[in-house]
Structure formats: structure tokens, C-alpha cells
Design an enzyme around this catalytic site. Sequence first.
Site, PDB file in Angstrom:
ATOM      1  N   ASP A 109      -7.029  -9.642  -0.425  1.00 25.75           N
ATOM      2  CA  ASP A 109      -5.864 -10.249   0.231  1.00 25.75           C
ATOM      3  C   ASP A 109      -6.210 -11.615   0.817  1.00 25.75           C
ATOM      4  OD1 ASP A 109      -7.553  -8.998   2.039  1.00 25.75           O
ATOM      5  OD2 ASP A 109      -5.948  -8.052   3.199  1.00 25.75           O
ATOM      6  N   CYS A 153     -11.321  -7.889   0.781  1.00 19.07           N
ATOM      7  CA  CYS A 153     -10.950  -9.300   0.875  1.00 19.07           C
ATOM      8  C   CYS A 153     -10.096  -9.844  -0.262  1.00 19.07           C
ATOM      9  CB  CYS A 153     -12.171 -10.204   1.040  1.00 19.07           C
ATOM     10  SG  CYS A 153     -13.258  -9.724   2.381  1.00 19.07           S
ATOM     11  N   ASP A 210       0.843  -1.193   0.000  1.00 18.51           N
ATOM     12  CA  ASP A 210       0.000   0.000   0.000  1.00 18.51           C
ATOM     13  C   ASP A 210       0.879   1.245   0.000  1.00 18.51           C
ATOM     14  OD1 ASP A 210      -2.336  -1.411  -0.042  1.00 18.51           O
ATOM     15  OD2 ASP A 210      -2.604  -1.415   2.135  1.00 18.51           O
ATOM     16  N   ASP A 211       0.276   2.362  -0.387  1.00 25.83           N
ATOM     17  CA  ASP A 211       1.040   3.601  -0.508  1.00 25.83           C
ATOM     18  C   ASP A 211       1.273   4.293   0.832  1.00 25.83           C
ATOM     19  OD1 ASP A 211      -1.536   4.336   0.003  1.00 25.83           O
ATOM     20  OD2 ASP A 211      -1.705   5.767  -1.643  1.00 25.83           O
TER      21      ASP A 211
END
Length: 341
Positions: free
Chosen positions: A234, A232, A143-144
Site C-alpha cells: 500500500d 508495504c 480487505d475482507d
Amino acid sequence: MNLLLTSLFLLFFFFFFFFFQSYSVLSLRMLEADPCGPTSHRDPRTLRSDQITILINGFSESRIPLLQSITAAYSASPIVSAVLVLWGNPSTSAQTLEELAHNLTLSSFGSAAISLFRQPSSSLNARFLPRPTVETRAVLICDDDVEIDSKSFAFAFRIWGANPDRLIGFFARSHDFDLSRKEWIYTVHPDRYSIVLTKSMILKTEYLFQYSCGGGAAMHRMREIVDRMRNCEDILMNFVVGDEVNAGPILVGAERARDWGDARNDKDDIDDGRRGLMGEVAQVGLSSRRGEHRKRRGECIREFHRVMGKMPLRYSYGKVVNSVGEQGLCQKGRKLVFCDQ
Ligand SMILES: *[C@@H]1O[C@H](CO)[C@@H](O)[C@H](O)[C@H]1NC(C)=O
């Protein structure tokens, strides 16, 4: 006559000039038409395993400075082959993205290239789309707003090298079976885990293809569940890999892991990072929003289980940490032991 030819020539000249100029300025690359086509799936033997490709999700314009500093840090790492920023916010203007692409190119000068891709849709599944530009056997999905110190990142990559079929992550959660309600749930256990989060996760590049293109009708339905739940992806990747290798993921301890997550990105209820696997449980005093989030994640697990007809998630125990001797140590119970013991 001569004048006509000259003006026609000039017209063509200007046409091509502007066409190519706008083309090169628009260095934002679009994904190939068919992400599951033959060109998107490279023979893994042609991919290099001494480096890794970073696939970082970008969404929030307000976080662009943070995104730039995170991508610059990755691009300076000798083990990074390339950094791909996957921009998932459809409402960001083309101009902002061009500017960002330009800025990223500048900050990658002299190290691994950073390039920007606008995602073809806002689907969460798109972060796992196979990409023909990836030249490495492993990718880091992140993620950033999550920063991992470079030593821990390099250590995690070495752990992947020794376990190339497993998922490697810095943030872990669990599934469990609630005996009273007789259903699968999403939770955190003090001593074990079965899910690593996409906040920061290393995996074999082939799994991108498997997630996006493999698995037939069942996998198609599970990707639809991700779209319907808007969550979800992931967990589904953990299902895919668990089913493939019949083993749980590997949690790596980071010296410094910083999660800047804002409300939109607050996909999970507990912020772990550098705290111990065990230390986080105290924080599970659930606010109702977090409780809601956890319920939705439980629903995903139940839906995936229903479609797959089995539970492929497997528990792992302990966390691999980088000790002074650079040898993997695993936390078992309250003791640290060498991981291969
Ligand atoms: C690009 O860099 C310039 C100069 O540092 C900055 O003013 C601008 O806000 C940046 N734009 C984006 C979209 O990153």
C-alpha cells in the site's frame, strides 16, 4: 466393426462430457499468463466511469461468512459493476474454493456478479495485478474484514469522480523525517497524512498497470522490496501515485467503518475508521509488536526513497465528510469548511 465404432464414440462422448463438466464446475478463474501483456491493459476511454469494480482480498477461511456478507452488500450497490474476490491463501483446497465460488454466485443473483480468482502467488503485489475483466475506470481495493457503510462508499466514489487521479481512502497514515536520526519514518500525525491504506482505497484502474508493469527497473526493485518485507504494497502504491500527480491522497470520513482485523491482518497500529483524524493519536501507546510493525513500515519508506532517489509522498490536510447537504466538507484545524474553499 460397428461395435468398435460405437464404443469409440461412447469413449469420446464420455471424455468430452467429463472434460466440459469439470471445466464448468471449475469456475474459478486463473489469471492470464502475462498480466502485463497487451490484452490486460485496456484503453481507459473504453472503461465506464459511472460504476466501480470491487477487488477484495480473501485469505482466511474462518472469515468466509464475513467475506460473503461484505461482497453481497457491494454487489447489491447500483454503483458496483462487479466484485472480484482475490483469494491469496495458497493452502486453501480447490474444493473449498469451488464451493465458495458457487456460494458467491448464488449471493450475487440479481445484482453485480461476484467472481472468485485464486491469486497466482502469495505475493502482496498480486492484489494490484491488472485484470482484463475490469470494465470500469475506478477500482476499490479492500480487505475482507473491513466494512464501510454504503452511503460513505458512494460518497467516496463521488469524491473520486471529482478527483480521478488521486488516491481516495478511509484510513490514513503519514511519513515524516526524523531529524535526530536523519531518516524517514512511518507515523501518524494529528493534522495531516500522506498515505492511505489498502484496507479500503479507491483508485484509477490504470494505476494497477502502472504499479505492476510500469516504472522499469526501479519499480521492479521496489516490488521486490514488497516481497522481501512481506508488507508495504500500500505504501508503494502511494509512492507511485504521489510521483505521478505530485499530490497527496484524499481521506474520506465514513459514517460507519468497521475493521474486524485479526492478528494476521493487523497490518497497522491504529484502528481509525469513524474516529476523527485527530482522535486517534491517543491510542498510539505502542505495544512492542506494533512498534516492530511501524519500524518495518519505516524501513519500506526508506528503501523506496533510496531506489526512487526522491520522496514523492505529499501531505494532505483535513478529511472530506458527507454533510447533510451532500456537499463535501473538509475538516481544517477544528473547523469544517467547504472543500473547494
Ligand atoms: C457454502 O454454502 C453452504 C450452504 O450455505 C455452506 O454449508 C458451506 O459452508 C459454504 N461453503 C463455503 C466454502 O463458503
